[in-house]
Design a protein around this motif. Structure first.
Motif, short mmCIF file in Angstrom:
data_model
loop_
_atom_site.label_atom_id
_atom_site.label_comp_id
_atom_site.label_asym_id
_atom_site.label_seq_id
_atom_site.Cartn_x
_atom_site.Cartn_y
_atom_site.Cartn_z
N SER A 96 0.83 -1.21 0.00
CA SER A 96 0.00 0.00 0.00
C SER A 96 0.86 1.25 0.00
CB SER A 96 -0.91 0.02 1.22
OG SER A 96 -1.88 -1.00 1.13
N TYR A 97 0.33 2.29 -0.65
CA TYR A 97 1.02 3.57 -0.76
C TYR A 97 0.05 4.69 -0.41
CZ TYR A 97 4.41 0.69 -3.11
OH TYR A 97 5.32 -0.30 -3.39
N TRP A 98 0.59 5.74 0.17
CA TRP A 98 -0.19 6.91 0.54
C TRP A 98 -0.17 7.88 -0.64
CZ3 TRP A 98 -3.64 7.98 4.04
CH2 TRP A 98 -3.97 9.31 4.31
N VAL A 99 -1.33 8.39 -1.04
CA VAL A 99 -1.44 9.34 -2.15
C VAL A 99 -1.57 10.73 -1.54
CG1 VAL A 99 -2.76 10.02 -4.18
CG2 VAL A 99 -2.62 7.59 -3.53
N SER A 100 -0.69 11.63 -1.92
CA SER A 100 -0.72 12.99 -1.37
C SER A 100 -0.18 13.97 -2.41
CB SER A 100 0.09 13.07 -0.08
OG SER A 100 -0.14 14.31 0.57
N ASN A 101 0.11 15.17 -1.95
CA ASN A 101 0.59 16.24 -2.82
C ASN A 101 2.08 16.09 -3.13
OD1 ASN A 101 -1.84 17.81 -2.95
ND2 ASN A 101 -1.47 18.39 -0.83
N TYR A 102 2.50 16.81 -4.16
CA TYR A 102 3.92 16.94 -4.44
C TYR A 102 4.58 17.69 -3.29
CZ TYR A 102 4.30 15.52 -9.36
OH TYR A 102 4.36 14.81 -10.51
#
Length: 112
Positions: free
Chosen positions: A41-47
Motif C-alpha cells: 500500500s502507498y499513501w497518495v498525497s501532494n507533491y
C-alpha cells in the motif's frame, strides 16, 4: 486521483487504467522506498514544495514518517507508454515497467 488515502499499487494501476487519468497532481509515498510491489500500500498525497532548493513534504506525509516513492507525472507517463506498447499488459508487467523506470530512468521495452 483522490489524495489523502492509502491504496495498494494494484488499485492505483486500476484507477490509471480504467479512468484514463490525465491529472498527475499527486505523489505516492510509502514506509520504504525502493522497488514497488503490487500488494504493498502507498499513501497518495501532494507533491513536495521546493523551498531554497530543499523538498518540503506535505504535513500528512511527515506525520506518518513516509518517503517519496513515485511522482504522479512519472507514474502516469510510465503506465501510458507501457499500455501503448502492450495494451493487455498484466498488473505485474506494469509494476516491472515502473520499477525499470526507477532504476534506469528510461522506459522498458516489452518483447513482442
Amino acid at each position: 486521483m483522490r489524495k489523502y488515502q492509502e491504496l495498494s499499487l494494484e488499485q492505483i494501476i486500476e484507477q490509471v487504467r480504467m479512468d484514463k487519468l490525465v491529472s498527475d497532481d499527486f505523489c505516492l509515498y510509502g514506509k520504504e522506498d525502493g522497488e514497488l510491489a503490487l500488494a504493498r500500500s502507498y499513501w497518495v498525497s501532494n507533491y513536495p514544495d521546493v523551498v531554497e532548493e530543499r523538498d518540503i513534504y506535505p504535513a500528512d506525509v511527515v506525520e506518518q514518517d513516509l518517503q517519496l516513492v513515485y511522482y504522479g507525472e512519472q507514474l502516469i507517463d510510465v503506465l501510458s507508454v507501457a499500455l501503448e506498447e502492450i495494451t493487455e499488459a498484466s498488473h505485474q508487467d506494469l509494476v516491472e515497467a515502473l520499477n525499470y523506470y526507477q532504476q534506469h530512468d528510461s522506459f522498458m521495452k516489452f518483447e513482442d
